[in-house]
Scaffold this motif. Structure first.
Motif, PDB file in Angstrom:
ATOM      1  N   MET A   1     -46.291  32.402 -19.870  1.00 38.78           N
ATOM      2  CA  MET A   1     -47.265  31.364 -19.528  1.00 38.78           C
ATOM      3  C   MET A   1     -47.659  31.431 -18.054  1.00 38.78           C
ATOM      4  N   ALA A   2     -46.694  31.776 -17.200  1.00 39.18           N
ATOM      5  CA  ALA A   2     -46.960  31.825 -15.759  1.00 39.18           C
ATOM      6  C   ALA A   2     -48.000  32.875 -15.403  1.00 39.18           C
TER       7      ALA A   2
ATOM      8  N   ILE B   1     -42.250  22.689 -27.598  1.00 46.17           N
ATOM      9  CA  ILE B   1     -42.247  21.780 -26.450  1.00 46.17           C
ATOM     10  C   ILE B   1     -42.644  22.530 -25.181  1.00 46.17           C
ATOM     11  N   SER B   2     -42.170  23.747 -25.030  1.00 48.12           N
ATOM     12  CA  SER B   2     -42.474  24.530 -23.828  1.00 48.12           C
ATOM     13  C   SER B   2     -43.903  25.052 -23.830  1.00 48.12           C
ATOM     14  N   ALA B   3     -44.309  25.723 -24.908  1.00 47.34           N
ATOM     15  CA  ALA B   3     -45.584  26.442 -24.904  1.00 47.34           C
ATOM     16  C   ALA B   3     -46.766  25.586 -25.322  1.00 47.34           C
ATOM     17  N   GLY B   4     -46.535  24.619 -26.192  1.00 47.79           N
ATOM     18  CA  GLY B   4     -47.652  23.789 -26.643  1.00 47.79           C
ATOM     19  C   GLY B   4     -48.744  24.630 -27.277  1.00 47.79           C
ATOM     20  N   GLU B   5     -50.001  24.450 -26.818  1.00 46.54           N
ATOM     21  CA  GLU B   5     -51.154  25.151 -27.380  1.00 46.54           C
ATOM     22  C   GLU B   5     -51.354  26.534 -26.778  1.00 46.54           C
TER      23      GLU B   5
ATOM     24  N   ARG C   1     -58.254  31.437 -23.949  1.00 47.45           N
ATOM     25  CA  ARG C   1     -58.064  29.986 -23.823  1.00 47.45           C
ATOM     26  C   ARG C   1     -56.582  29.629 -23.874  1.00 47.45           C
ATOM     27  N   ALA C   2     -55.853  30.263 -24.798  1.00 48.20           N
ATOM     28  CA  ALA C   2     -54.416  29.984 -24.905  1.00 48.20           C
ATOM     29  C   ALA C   2     -53.698  30.371 -23.615  1.00 48.20           C
ATOM     30  N   GLY C   3     -54.056  31.533 -23.046  1.00 45.44           N
ATOM     31  CA  GLY C   3     -53.443  31.943 -21.792  1.00 45.44           C
ATOM     32  C   GLY C   3     -53.744  30.965 -20.665  1.00 45.44           C
ATOM     33  N   ASP C   4     -54.979  30.477 -20.601  1.00 48.68           N
ATOM     34  CA  ASP C   4     -55.348  29.512 -19.555  1.00 48.68           C
ATOM     35  C   ASP C   4     -54.572  28.208 -19.712  1.00 48.68           C
ATOM     36  N   ILE C   5     -54.398  27.772 -20.965  1.00 48.58           N
ATOM     37  CA  ILE C   5     -53.633  26.545 -21.211  1.00 48.58           C
ATOM     38  C   ILE C   5     -52.199  26.706 -20.726  1.00 48.58           C
TER      39      ILE C   5
ATOM     40  N   ARG D   1     -52.049  26.690 -16.846  1.00 51.41           N
ATOM     41  CA  ARG D   1     -52.208  25.324 -16.293  1.00 51.41           C
ATOM     42  C   ARG D   1     -50.971  24.490 -16.542  1.00 51.41           C
ATOM     43  N   ARG D   2     -50.353  24.670 -17.701  1.00 45.04           N
ATOM     44  CA  ARG D   2     -49.146  23.898 -18.016  1.00 45.04           C
ATOM     45  C   ARG D   2     -48.012  24.249 -17.062  1.00 45.04           C
TER      46      ARG D   2
END
Length: 575
Positions: free
Chosen positions: A317-318, A333-337, A366-370, A373-374
């Motif tokens: 995600m980072a 819980i960690s990755a969400g969308e 979009r998933a990578g951007d989410i 940001r998370r």
């Protein structure tokens, strides 16, 4: 300036060079002003050699690995002994106030227990649920072993002054199964560093080896990590769906790696799979992750994985990558969308979800951007680190009252512990062992001190009276140091009151054979006490005294540093 708060970190399950979480914790503690020492297995050559300024690292040779119960028992017994002796070395060198014990295994509470009487605290950093880890690793687990692991976990919980968990699921288990009060549990998630992508490294198309797509998986390769599920999904994509434009890159190593390489050959997909092994170059790891089109976390559903947070998910995600994983509670819980979730342990569905991202670039972006940001807003290490510092603040300050209660509870044990080592002094055959026993008994002993055989210290070891010995002091055989003198229950106690007091022996001082030093005496530096003397008054610096009671004979003419007897090193003067 030397820190007044010191931490000893104990790590057994792998080398520090490959444990990103512990690297971050150690550096955070160091930067917060704590003195940090580390005991860990020595790295293998391919893992690199991790060092950090201001961190003292004690390494020991790894035990030979194996996949059987007996090999684990040998490994843990060997690691416990190595860690125990290195912890004594760390105590004598840097010292420590807290033992920060990381699991698995859950065995190092017993080392902390030995130091509890000296006022040392235990922080239990729970990375894994050891009982569930055992169930995940062995096809036919034994009930006795499982119960033993539950016992060790429970002892770790109960003896810890503070418990760290990686997520809320582990916290609930620590509270329900371990009985840990909520205020003593702190959640320190596996937060990644937030790399400024535009200023570090870039994707390298050459890493794709001519393939159109790259799927990447990073981390440990053990039975519970599910890499075999990813290889099965790769087989489904390449051989069943005929997608021969995909390269799978597996970064990491572990006990399952040989079997996984063999499985890739049996599937006939070895040309599409690269096993990189451990990569110590963080820039190269970033290049692989940035080049990847999809990243996978293939841990299967199990009692362990359902409750665990995986560092790889947060690292994906980072760097803004879309993720495919099995549908696990903590992963959601960690990755969400930021992720697509396959049906648990369904390899064909895992393959289908990978294909969804590869065939829909906009959705993957979009998933990578989410995910990015998370991490930026909630999950990066900069958001997690304060919880680690809060746990230590609680340990040293907010938990002061409970700590005082704990110390009071162990007062009797501490006194017996000190007496045990004090009485061992006269039995030790070597000077180094006599000095070690005195230090373990709680007496501040300087450097290059020589202790003759038969030393007698009259002290009830309750900590009220102190014996301090400076550098380069020599105590000849059969010296007696009296910190307290009283007539017990005798009637003469009415007119012969108890005498108590600290004894200080300054640097470069020589105490002769059979000398007796009474309570409250200060012998200043560069002094000599004659054999058989009874010291009843303070001795000024550079003075030679002798007799009963000891009286000054002369002042020294610049004694300089005392030279220890040459025989002390050869063993000819009582060792």
């Amino acid at each position: 300036m030397e820190s007044s708060r010191k931490v000893l970190v104990i790590l057994e399950n792998g080398a520090i060079a490959t444990d990103i979480r512990m690297q971050r914790e150690i550096l955070a503690l160091r930067d917060a002003g704590y003195g940090v020492s580390l005991i860990a297995p020595r790295e293998r050559e391919e893992e690199g050699n991790w060092e950090a300024d201001g961190v003292s690292i004690y390494r020991y040779k790894r035990a030979a690995g194996g996949g059987r119960i007996w090999s684990y028992l040998f490994e843990y017994a060997y690691s416990w002994l190595a860690t125990f002796f290195l912890s004594i070395k760390a105590l004598l060198n840097q010292g420590f106030d807290v033992i920060h014990s990381c699991n698995p295994p859950d065995i190092f509470f017993s080392i902390a227990l030995l130091f509890k009487p000296l006022g040392k605290k235990l922080l239990f950093d729970q990375h894994d649920l050891s009982p569930e880890l055992y169930l995940a690793r062995f096809e036919r687990p034994r009930k006795l072993v499982y119960r033993a692991l539950l016992f060790l976990e429970r002892m770790s919980y109960r003896l810890a002054d503070v418990t760290l968990t990686t997520n809320a699921s582990y916290k609930r288990i620590a509270s329900s199964r371990g009985g840990v009060p909520g205020e003593k549990i702190f959640i320190v998630r596996n937060g990644p560093y937030l790399y400024p992508l535009e200023f570090t490294v870039a994707a390298d198309p050459g890493l794709k080896k001519g393939y159109k797509w790259m799927v990447c998986c990073m981390g440990q390769m053990s039975p519970q990590d599910g890499i075999e599920h990813l290889l099965s999904a790769a087989d489904h994509l390449i051989n069943t769906r005929c997608r021969r434009d995909i390269l799978f890159v597996l970064i990491g190593n572990g006990p399952s790696a040989p079997e996984l390489r063999r499985a890739a050959r049996e599937f006939g997909i070895e040309e599409h799979v690269i096993f990189t092994g451990w990569i110590s170059d963080k820039r190269l790891i970033l290049e692989y992750l940035l080049t990847a089109d999809v990243c996978v976390s293939p841990e299967p559903k199990s009692p362990l994985n359902e409750h665990s947070t995986f560092i790889k998910v947060l690292d994906y995600m980072a760097v803004g990558k879309p993720i495919v994983a099995f549908d696990l509670a903590e992963t959601r819980i960690s990755a969400g969308e930021a992720a697509l979730y396959a049906r648990p342990n369904d390899d064909a569905d895992l393959a289908a979800k990978i294909l969804e991202f590869l065939d829909d670039g906009e959705r993957a972006r979009r998933a990578g951007d989410i995910g990015r940001r998370r991490v930026e807003t909630a999950l990066a290490w900069k958001h997690v680190e304060p919880n680690l510092i809060k746990a230590y603040d609680f340990l040293f300050s907010a938990g002061k009252e409970s700590g005082e209660v704990e110390v009071e509870r162990f007062t009797g044990i501490k006194s017996r512990f000190r007496k045990f080592f004090k009485n061992l002094v006269s039995l030790m055959p070597l000077n180094s062992l006599r000095v070690l026993c005195l230090r373990l008994a709680g007496y501040p002993i300087g450097n290059q001190v020589w202790i003759g055989r038969g030393l007698l210290i009259v002290d009830d070891c309750n900590g009220r009276e102190k014996l301090r010995v400076g550098d380069r002091v020599a105590l000849a055989p059969r010296v007696s140091i009296v910190l307290q003198s009283y007539p017990n229950n005798s009637l003469i106690g009415e007119w012969a009151p108890t005498r108590r007091g600290d004894v200080f022996i300054g640097e470069d001082t020589w105490i002769g054979i059979g000398a007796i030093i009474l309570p409250g005496i200060r012998i200043s530096k560069q002094s000599v006490v004659g054999a058989g003397s009874v010291v009843t008054k303070d001795v000024a610096a550079g003075t030679v005294v002798a007799g009963v009671p000891a009286k000054p004979l002369r002042k020294s003419d610049g004694l300089g540093r005392l030279r220890l007897p040459k025989q002390a090193s050869t063993g000819k003067y009582g060792n």
